[in-house]
Design a protein around this motif. Structure first.
Motif, short mmCIF file in Angstrom:
data_model
loop_
_atom_site.label_atom_id
_atom_site.label_comp_id
_atom_site.label_asym_id
_atom_site.label_seq_id
_atom_site.Cartn_x
_atom_site.Cartn_y
_atom_site.Cartn_z
N UNK A 478 0.85 -1.18 0.00
CA UNK A 478 0.00 0.00 0.00
C UNK A 478 0.89 1.23 0.00
N UNK A 479 0.82 2.01 -1.07
CA UNK A 479 1.64 3.22 -1.18
C UNK A 479 0.97 4.17 -2.16
N UNK A 480 1.24 5.44 -2.01
CA UNK A 480 0.69 6.43 -2.92
C UNK A 480 1.34 6.26 -4.29
N UNK A 481 0.53 6.05 -5.30
CA UNK A 481 1.05 5.85 -6.65
C UNK A 481 1.54 7.17 -7.23
N UNK A 482 2.68 7.16 -7.82
CA UNK A 482 3.25 8.34 -8.45
C UNK A 482 3.64 8.02 -9.88
N UNK A 483 3.04 8.70 -10.81
CA UNK A 483 3.33 8.47 -12.22
C UNK A 483 4.68 9.10 -12.56
N UNK A 484 5.54 8.32 -13.15
CA UNK A 484 6.86 8.81 -13.53
C UNK A 484 6.94 8.92 -15.05
N UNK A 485 7.49 10.02 -15.49
CA UNK A 485 7.61 10.27 -16.92
C UNK A 485 8.88 9.60 -17.44
N UNK A 486 8.74 8.85 -18.50
CA UNK A 486 9.90 8.20 -19.11
C UNK A 486 10.77 9.24 -19.82
N UNK A 487 12.05 9.35 -19.46
CA UNK A 487 12.92 10.32 -20.14
C UNK A 487 13.00 10.03 -21.64
N UNK A 488 12.67 11.00 -22.45
CA UNK A 488 12.63 10.78 -23.89
C UNK A 488 14.02 10.69 -24.51
N UNK A 489 15.00 11.19 -23.80
CA UNK A 489 16.36 11.13 -24.36
C UNK A 489 17.15 9.91 -23.88
N UNK A 490 16.56 9.13 -22.96
CA UNK A 490 17.26 7.97 -22.42
C UNK A 490 17.10 6.78 -23.35
N UNK A 491 18.21 6.11 -23.63
CA UNK A 491 18.21 4.95 -24.53
C UNK A 491 18.83 3.79 -23.79
N UNK A 492 18.02 3.10 -22.95
CA UNK A 492 18.52 2.08 -22.06
C UNK A 492 18.69 0.72 -22.74
N UNK A 493 19.06 -0.30 -21.95
CA UNK A 493 19.31 -1.63 -22.52
C UNK A 493 18.11 -2.23 -23.25
#
Length: 801
Positions: A478-493
């Motif tokens: 149980x935790x407050x949901x927080x929407x996180x924005x995906x970094x548009x410049x990040x190019x991960x694995x």
């Protein structure tokens, strides 16, 4: 580990069926991989007694047997087994019997003689692969009794997959402890007999290496009969546990190891020159093992010697020189505690696999050695006869078992279940732990057979196992949901993998340890990081490049008639770097960057009718890389540089924004020939650190004006590259606002004079487009002249007539 259920139930017999017992063990961490019956399904087979044997009148190799099957009237059976003899008891498949494989027995006439059934071999019943003759049964078995009941063939074989930390369960007694704790049934401890000591003989033992051997005990037995047959019950249990019967002395030793978890060794006393010495091996020494293998010893392996003769590889395998035979009459029986660190990995170093080393390198109970020796001694006296001497027991360096504290609050926080103190006390008591309670803290003294109890979390795990993992409620956090924005410049694995898959490459995962030749030939690495304990002799070093693994993948596919291969791998590589220091992710002196490598081999496109078949080349893979890099591809540069794995004239070092990115090129012809490939693969390898970010997309208004195309052919020195010219033009366009109308530039032609090779003609095509108005001829001509002037200034270009 494999064992029969009937053996387990002699020590712990809960009132639950086989399936429930299997489930309880699995949920407690002792994963039951398989349960099978001793023999496959068959019916109608009984114990029979051969009363009379006569030669077949019409066949030299057949015999006519009169068989008593307990029905009252003898049966006539025609049999071809060479060991069919009067007086023995054998399995008989009556008429109507169903044998493994669906074979149904009926009355037949063999060479003119009626046969009412079939006498069976072990293979015909599915008990083993032996079909040299009939399966001879114990003479005490009752005639007419079902063979499944007589041989207990409905007994269930358990196969348990143990984790390396649970060495205490590498025995029937260890599993029985778990069953008793899980079900609450009584645990029957093996009785320790009082051995009658009738000899005063002793054998001197000197322990020179306490860091090798912590405790060593043994005794002399004389007058044993090694030719005695192993009792049927013992032989059956050993074989059903996956081991073969050898001789009475060896079988007793194996039986004690399987039931009690105590590896022991039996020396032929007549072959021991003097007392025994426990020490580390010396350089240059060797030993012929029981399996006939001769091993060269190194100073990091322990041995047992007598004088200058090595008798045994400590904790791993005995030597052939002092092995017992059927003629042995005097023996020295030993049991020892070998330090786990002294045994760990030594057997694999010599490519050996022994039951003893498997247990000693995980930890064996060091307190019960004398008791287990007494149990084994009494078995030998009962089966093989003889007289026993006293036990010599030397204790020099036993491991300290520090108390482990567990906080009840911490246990509840980790498991998510609040347990009462009495419930935890009951769990620890059922496991046989000695403990005290201070407030809500439990202080546990780890048993000598539990080497996996060292920290608080180990005790919490025990509570969870006994309480039942399936009883712990699955409560979402149980935790407050927080929407996180995906970094548009990040190019991960994940994005890199998806990008490569979209370009028609398939991902592979290769070992991080590779052949040393790969490092030397493909990476030019003469000092790779070596493994102390490789899983295979050829996989002895850590990789500093991914190229070798991809080439092996291509070679493997080519051998299996694949004509087109496109693979990639994303993984770490390892190289020496004195500047690296210890951290959570890095090891001092070792650099571990993540590389992306790919390889393409075969046709550039899948075979189709629309385009002719063409082999993949440098520029095909370069285009794939440009597509992967997206908007940053404009900054990608190819620099002429040599690489040991690549063709010197068809490869390049890749540079992105002035930073070395990696390599691209065809594989060197020498390695292509060595790999037995028809054509050269094209490979690339990139350091992902340089491409983890992308250019943020910026929207721009589209022009409605028509596009104008102009071609420009210029003469330049033969050493001038297209990329250099393109960089000059790009710089000029960015610097001169008038040239903002230039939208694109492409090279469409290169021409060289066959006589004069000092210069070449390069045809460039330009696309012009105004933003607000249509461009006129004057504007376009002005732009062309500016561009030509820039090329002349930078490269001496002149207009081709």
């Amino acid at each position: 580990m494999q064992f029969p259920e009937s053996w387990l139930r002699t020590l712990a017999n809960p009132d639950i069926d086989t399936e429930t017992l299997s489930h309880r063990l699995t949920m407690a961490g002792l994963e039951v991989e398989e349960t099978t019956t001793v023999a496959p399904a068959f019916s109608g087979v009984v114990v029979a007694h051969i009363v009379e044997v006569k030669a077949h009148p019409n066949a030299d190799k057949l015999r006519v047997c009169q068989v008593d099957d307990g029905s009252g009237a003898p049966l006539q059976i025609v049999c071809g087994a060479p060991n069919a003899a009067q007086g023995i008891k054998v399995p008989l498949a009556r008429v109507g019997a169903q044998l493994p494989g669906g074979l149904q027995i009926g009355p037949v006439k063999m060479r003119g003689v009626e046969s009412a059934g079939m006498l069976c071999s072990a293979r015909e019943l599915g008990l083993s692969q032996d079909h040299t003759g009939l399966l001879e049964l114990d003479s005490s078995l009752q005639v007419g009794q079902s063979i499944r009941e007589a041989l207990d063939l409905d007994d269930t074989l358990f196969t348990i997959k143990l984790t390396p930390n649970r060495a205490d369960c590498l025995s029937i007694l260890g599993v029985a402890r778990e069953v008793s704790a899980l079900t609450g049934c009584a645990l029957v401890q093996p009785l320790v007999p009082e051995v009658a000591v009738t000899l005063a003989d002793r054998l001197s033992v000197k322990i020179e290496a306490p860091d090798l051997c912590g405790r060593y005990a043994g005794r002399i037995l004389r007058g044993v009969n090694a030719r005695t047959q192993t009792p049927t019950w013992m032989k059956s249990r050993i074989e059903r546990a996956g081991m073969r019967s050898v001789s009475a002395l060896v079988d007793i030793s194996n039986y004690v190891m399987l039931e009690l978890g105590r590896p022991t060794h039996v020396f032929d006393l007549q072959r021991i020159q003097s007392g025994l010495t426990v020490r580390w091996a010396r350089a240059g020494e060797s030993l012929v093992l029981l399996n006939g293998q001769t091993v060269a010893l190194t100073p990091d392996v322990g041995v047992i010697s007598t004088g200058d003769c090595i008798e045994s590889l400590a904790g791993i395998m005995g030597g052939e020189a002092s092995a017992v035979t059927l003629d042995t009459t005097d023996i020295y029986l030993e049991a020892a505690f070998w330090q786990t660190e002294a045994i760990m990995g030594r057997a694999r170093h010599y490519k050996l696999s022994s039951e003893a080393s498997h247990r000693f390198e995980r930890g064996v109970d060091f307190q019960s050695i004398p008791e287990h020796l007494d149990i084994m001694t009494q078995m030998i006296l009962d089966i093989c006869g003889g007289e026993a001497g006293p036990i010599d027991d030397q204790i020099v360096n036993l491991p300290a078992r520090d108390p482990v504290q567990m906080r009840l609050a911490r246990c509840a926080r980790v498991l998510g279940v609040s347990l009462e103190r009495d419930a935890v006390s009951q769990i620890f008591a059922s496991l046989g732990f000695d403990f005290t309670i201070k407030g809500d803290d439990f202080i546990v003294e780890p048993p000598s057979y539990r080497f996996d109890l060292a920290i608080e979390e180990d005790l919490i795990e025990e509570v969870a196992r006994m309480y039942g993992f399936d009883q712990i409620p699955d409560v979402p956090p149980l935790a407050r949901a927080q929407m996180r924005v995906m970094p548009e410049t990040q190019y991960g694995p994940h994005a890199l993998r998806a990008g490569m898959a979209a370009l028609d490459y398939q991902e592979v995962i290769n070992f991080s340890f590779v052949e040393e030749d790969w490092e030397r030939l493909y990476a030019g690495n003469t000092d790779p990081i070596r493994l102390l304990n490789p899983i295979a002799s050829q996989l002895a070093v850590m990789r500093s490049s991914l190229i070798g693994g991809l080439l092996a993948n291509i070679a493997h596919n080519a051998k299996h008639k694949q004509s087109r291969v496109r693979v990639f791998e994303l993984g770490r590589v390892f190289s020496r770097d004195a500047q690296m220091t210890d951290s959570d992710l890095e090891v001092a002196g070792v650099s571990q960057p993540t590389y992306l490598a790919g390889a393409a081999w075969g046709p550039a496109l899948e075979e189709q009718w629309g385009v002719p078949t063409r082999q993949v080349d440098f520029f095909d893979v370069k285009r794939d890389l440009e597509a992967l890099l997206g908007r940053r591809a404009a900054q990608l540069r190819c620099k002429v540089q040599a690489h040991p794995a690549l063709h010197p004239g068809r490869s390049a070092q890749l540079v992105l924004d002035g930073v070395k990115l990696g390599w691209l090129g065809e594989v060197h012809p020498r390695w292509v020939q060595q790999l037995d490939l028809v054509q050269a693969p094209v490979v690339f390898e990139l350091d992902t650190q340089a491409i983890l970010t992308q250019v943020f997309p910026s929207p721009a208004e589209l022009s409605r004006q028509p596009m104008v195309v102009r071609d420009l052919a210029v003469w330049v020195n033969s050493g001038v590259t297209y990329q250099a010219m393109l960089d000059t033009l790009a710089y000029e366009i960015q610097s001169d606002i008038v040239l903002a109308v230039v939208k694109d530039i492409k090279l469409f032609d290169i021409w060289r004079d066959k006589v004069d090779q000092s210069a070449k003609s390069m045809g460039l095509r330009f696309w012009f487009q105004g933003q607000d108005a249509t461009l006129d001829e004057t504007q376009i001509e002005s732009c062309v002249q500016r561009l030509l002037g820039a090329l002349y200034t930078a490269h001496g270009a002149r207009l081709r007539a």
